[in-house]
Design a protein around this motif. Structure first.
Motif, PDB file in Angstrom:
ATOM      1  N   UNK A  66      11.773  13.667 -23.114  1.00  0.00           N
ATOM      2  CA  UNK A  66      10.761  14.523 -22.960  1.00  0.00           C
ATOM      3  C   UNK A  66      10.904  15.957 -23.208  1.00  0.00           C
ATOM      4  N   UNK A  67      12.278  16.483 -23.450  1.00  0.00           N
ATOM      5  CA  UNK A  67      12.585  17.830 -23.351  1.00  0.00           C
ATOM      6  C   UNK A  67      12.156  18.227 -24.681  1.00  0.00           C
ATOM      7  N   UNK A 138      20.753  19.372 -22.795  1.00  0.00           N
ATOM      8  CA  UNK A 138      19.520  20.084 -22.094  1.00  0.00           C
ATOM      9  C   UNK A 138      18.765  20.870 -23.109  1.00  0.00           C
ATOM     10  N   UNK A 139      17.733  21.472 -22.731  1.00  0.00           N
ATOM     11  CA  UNK A 139      16.653  22.040 -23.497  1.00  0.00           C
ATOM     12  C   UNK A 139      17.465  23.305 -24.428  1.00  0.00           C
ATOM     13  N   UNK A 140      18.380  24.115 -23.827  1.00  0.00           N
ATOM     14  CA  UNK A 140      19.051  25.155 -24.441  1.00  0.00           C
ATOM     15  C   UNK A 140      19.868  24.719 -25.450  1.00  0.00           C
TER      16      UNK A 140
ATOM     17  N   UNK B 443      10.647  16.275 -11.973  1.00  0.00           N
ATOM     18  CA  UNK B 443      10.324  17.022 -12.962  1.00  0.00           C
ATOM     19  C   UNK B 443      10.077  16.294 -14.062  1.00  0.00           C
ATOM     20  N   UNK B 444      10.647  14.940 -14.349  1.00  0.00           N
ATOM     21  CA  UNK B 444      10.139  14.192 -15.695  1.00  0.00           C
ATOM     22  C   UNK B 444       8.820  13.678 -15.423  1.00  0.00           C
ATOM     23  N   UNK B 448       8.307  18.834 -16.605  1.00  0.00           N
ATOM     24  CA  UNK B 448       8.716  20.294 -16.494  1.00  0.00           C
ATOM     25  C   UNK B 448      10.108  20.327 -17.060  1.00  0.00           C
ATOM     26  N   UNK B 449       9.997  20.832 -18.276  1.00  0.00           N
ATOM     27  CA  UNK B 449      11.328  20.671 -19.153  1.00  0.00           C
ATOM     28  C   UNK B 449      12.240  21.686 -18.658  1.00  0.00           C
ATOM     29  N   UNK B 450      12.009  22.997 -18.083  1.00  0.00           N
ATOM     30  CA  UNK B 450      12.853  23.945 -17.658  1.00  0.00           C
ATOM     31  C   UNK B 450      13.603  23.451 -16.663  1.00  0.00           C
ATOM     32  N   UNK B 452      13.864  20.466 -15.458  1.00  0.00           N
ATOM     33  CA  UNK B 452      14.593  18.953 -15.713  1.00  0.00           C
ATOM     34  C   UNK B 452      15.948  19.567 -16.506  1.00  0.00           C
ATOM     35  N   UNK B 453      15.867  20.515 -17.208  1.00  0.00           N
ATOM     36  CA  UNK B 453      16.950  20.896 -17.869  1.00  0.00           C
ATOM     37  C   UNK B 453      18.213  21.250 -16.976  1.00  0.00           C
ATOM     38  N   UNK B 456      19.361  18.245 -14.959  1.00  0.00           N
ATOM     39  CA  UNK B 456      20.025  17.446 -15.924  1.00  0.00           C
ATOM     40  C   UNK B 456      21.710  18.114 -16.085  1.00  0.00           C
ATOM     41  N   UNK B 457      21.782  19.294 -16.402  1.00  0.00           N
ATOM     42  CA  UNK B 457      22.916  19.992 -16.712  1.00  0.00           C
ATOM     43  C   UNK B 457      24.056  19.817 -15.575  1.00  0.00           C
TER      44      UNK B 457
END
Lengths: 218, 503
Positions: A66-67, A138-140, B443-444, B448-450, B452-453, B456-457
């Motif tokens: 979903x990112x 990740x998003x980045x 978050x999922x 909330x992608x920020x 979550x990222x 997840x990292x």
């Protein structure tokens, strides 16, 4: 038909033609020439690629992280979603064939379909690994995902151009012109279809109302 | 037979009565009324329990005044005192709050003493009270800003700046003002579009402050090039927007709002109805939420109301949470420091908690006070349990008590399962505790992608460290092993086909 399916050669031929798609996408000009003129492609393989594309498109909705792709499930109609690929494909084949036959195009309808379908190969080929990749970045780190997504589309578009060039034996500029003209042809077809269905429904409604009127009077 | 029918009826009746009395009685948390709401990730309205409830509505009757308020526009709060500019009646009313719902008029000021010709007010529109007891009043009808001391003695006045950039023929109409710690005055005046007028403490004009940058796009430019002179003059000129109201927050930054907005520009983020200005007049409002800070996200034209929210006043709590007041539909929007919409509530109407033409918004502690100029009343809101939980959770998180913050957000979630803030709050608390996988799930669920990222990292890092042996094994099996086998086969083939062994 059944006898054909029982023969082993059928399957060998099918797999060979399917494998040939990988050659076509890396050597488009040579590949598309041989695809039709040397009969190295098959409609069965073309159908397979189209179905793979459809599956990829649907799977992308469900399995992409979903990112990168936020799906509003309430707004998705799976049949419409599938039709959004199939309908333009069908319209393009008909529209393109209808135009090019009038202007020295050498391709037949089946060849146009086959060429277009083979040109779609990069889409499932790139998108399926990207679906998996999207779930481990990740998003980045997503720049690569976005790049690969646009690459698959651009690649497919270039393949369609070379396919049309080789199938109709056109020059590049003539191909581009007729691709744009095909788009207009597609619009005309859609317009006529709408007109046709609207007329039919009007006609039916007329007879239905007559029948009702007669029934009321009896 | 008849007997049987009767019995069946009696039985049914009994069932109905029993089920009726046994029906679960739910506490009225406001969910059913749809008074308080929020927008989810998809911009859909989600109703929530009430975050604020009405503690009281006060008109001139309740306060024991002789005249009803007449289009009152200004409101100011210091400690437990409420200063109300009764614009139409040319008076200022001081109201003291002694308890949650106890308001008493302390003084009604219609004139003042001192060394000036006009000793009355004419349409006072705003008042500001400094900690050392000076009153600053926008005396709009007399074209001046008054400074009075705590005994209502005239001290000085701020007049129209003698500046060439201002049209000297036009009247000076000061509308809203704020005063900073050293006595500098920031004033919004009608028909001045260069920003706020800033005075030094001694009354000298020191320049304009916070003018919004002029915006136009290239299509406007092309049109202007093509148009004739007459057409050009008929077109709207590109001028900076005028501000409508301002509020100086606890950190000394100035919140400004403007109602000069267009729907399409709000959607695209070009128009900023709410701004937080730093000392240079630059907008530093943080917009990290899912949507721009524009009040309502979608506006249907039903019920005689149309167009976007027009933000007419802002107030900011000491914690950094700020509230904006929409005069079109009477909605109040609460945002946190990051720009997330916490809740929106209110509406147009005659009931308590609804407004007819709200003009000013102030806060007293965490309570909100809304002045309604058409209804000639002010409404006092106090936070409910639900609203207080929000404040508690955010305060705990800011203080670094992540465990407690997570627990408080859990309570919010129990009251409102739709609350994005609750889920993300729980997730953030979990993340601080190192529970990344659970945090990711929270978050999922709220897109909330920020965050979550981020979670997840960390999760991925831990996973790779844990499974490093397997990863090497898989790489070995897939890549290295076939390579070695291929090499061995090649050597074997070369040995087999070598000429020397053939002989």
């Amino acid at each position: 038909m059944l006898a054909l399916l029982k023969k082993k050669e059928t399957y060998i031929h099918y797999l060979e033609t399917l494998k040939y798609a990988l050659y076509v996408i890396t050597h488009p000009l040579d590949g598309f020439w041989d695809l039709t003129h040397e009969k190295r492609g098959s409609i069965a393989a073309a159908n397979t690629i189209v179905i793979l594309t459809l599956i990829t498109r649907v799977a992308k909705l469900q399995f992409t992280s979903f990112l990168f792709l936020q799906v509003y499930w309430e707004g998705i109609n799976i049949f419409l979603y599938i039709a959004s690929v199939l309908l333009p494909l069908a319209l393009f084949c008909v529209g393109n064939w209808g135009l090019t036959t009038l202007f020295d195009g050498k391709g037949r309808m089946s060849q146009i379909y086959m060429g277009t379908a083979y040109a779609l190969t990069p889409y499932p080929l790139i998108q399926i690994p990207m679906i998996i990749l999207s779930n481990v970045v990740t998003k980045e780190e997503g720049a690569f995902y976005v790049f690969a997504g646009s690459l698959s589309i651009i690649w497919a578009a270039m393949l369609i151009i070379s396919a049309m060039m080789q199938i109709h034996e056109y020059t590049l500029s003539k191909t581009l012109f007729f691709l744009v003209a095909s788009l207009f042809a597609m619009l005309v077809i859609v317009f006529i279809l709408l007109l046709f269905f609207s007329m039919i429904s009007q006609g039916i409604a007329y007879f239905v109302s007559i029948a009702k009127e007669i029934m009321f009077r009896m | 037979m008849k007997q049987r029918v009767k019995r069946v009826f009696a039985l049914l009746l009994g069932i109905f009565i029993v089920s009726g009395t046994c029906m679960e009685v739910k506490a009225d948390d406001g969910m059913e009324v749809g008074y308080t709401y929020n927008y989810d990730y998809w911009y859909d309205v989600q109703y929530s329990p009430d975050a604020y409830k009405v503690a009281g509505v006060y008109t001139a009757v309740e306060l024991g005044l002789d005249k009803r308020f007449n289009s009152a526009e200004g409101l100011y709060v210091r400690d437990n005192m409420l200063y109300l500019c009764d614009t139409g009646n040319n008076r200022i009313i001081l109201i003291e709050r002694t308890d949650t719902d106890q308001f008493h008029v302390k003084q009604v000021v219609e004139e003042f003493k001192g060394n000036t010709d006009v000793k009355t007010f004419s349409s006072p529109t705003d008042i500001c009270v400094t900690p050392d007891g000076f009153y600053f009043i926008c005396d709009k009808g007399n074209h001046r800003i008054l400074k009075l001391d705590s005994e209502w003695n005239y001290v000085m006045e701020f007049l129209k700046p003698n500046d060439s950039t201002l049209d000297q023929a036009a009247d000076f109409l000061p509308d809203k003002l704020e005063v900073d710690d050293v006595g500098r005055v920031f004033c919004i005046a009608d028909n001045v579009n260069k920003g706020m007028i800033k005075y030094e403490a001694d009354g000298t004009f020191s320049g304009f402050y916070g003018a919004s940058e002029v915006k136009y796009d290239w299509t406007d430019y092309v049109w202007k090039k093509l148009a004739t002179k007459a057409q050009r003059s008929a077109m709207e000129s590109f001028v900076p927007t005028e501000y409508d109201n301002l509020y100086r927050d606890a950190e000394g930054f100035i919140f400004a709002c403007t109602t000069n907005v267009r729907g399409a520009d709000l959607d695209s983020g070009a128009d900023k109805p709410i701004r937080r200005l730093n000392m240079l007049g630059k907008n530093i409002l943080i917009e990290n939420g899912n949507f721009y800070i524009i009040g309502d996200l979608s506006w249907d034209n039903a019920g005689g109301y149309k167009g976007p929210s027009l933000i007419t006043d802002i107030t900011a709590l000491d914690s950094g949470i700020y509230f904006a007041l929409d005069k079109v539909r009477g909605h109040i929007f609460g945002y946190d420091e990051q720009g997330n919409l916490l809740y929106a509530f209110g509406g147009s109407g005659n009931m308590d908690g609804y407004f007819r033409l709200p003009t000013a918004l102030e806060h007293m502690g965490n309570d909100l006070i809304v002045l309604d100029s058409q209804d000639a009343s002010f409404t006092v809101f106090t936070p409910t349990e639900y609203g207080n939980l929000f404040y508690k959770a955010m305060a705990e998180y800011d203080a670094g008590d992540y465990l407690a913050s997570g627990a408080t957000w859990e309570q919010v979630k129990v009251l409102n399962g739709n609350s994005d803030m609750a889920y993300i709050g729980i997730g953030r608390a979990l993340m601080r505790q190192g529970k990344y996988e659970e945090a990711m799930e929270y978050f999922r669920l709220k897109w909330d992608t920020t965050h979550y990222s981020k979670a997840f990292k960390q999760y991925r890092k831990a996973w790779v460290e844990e499974h490093i042996g397997w990863i090497f094994l898989v790489v070995f099996l897939i890549f290295i092993l076939p390579m070695i086998v291929g090499r061995i086969k090649k050597i074997k083939y070369e040995i087999d086909t070598a000429q020397i062994f053939k002989d």
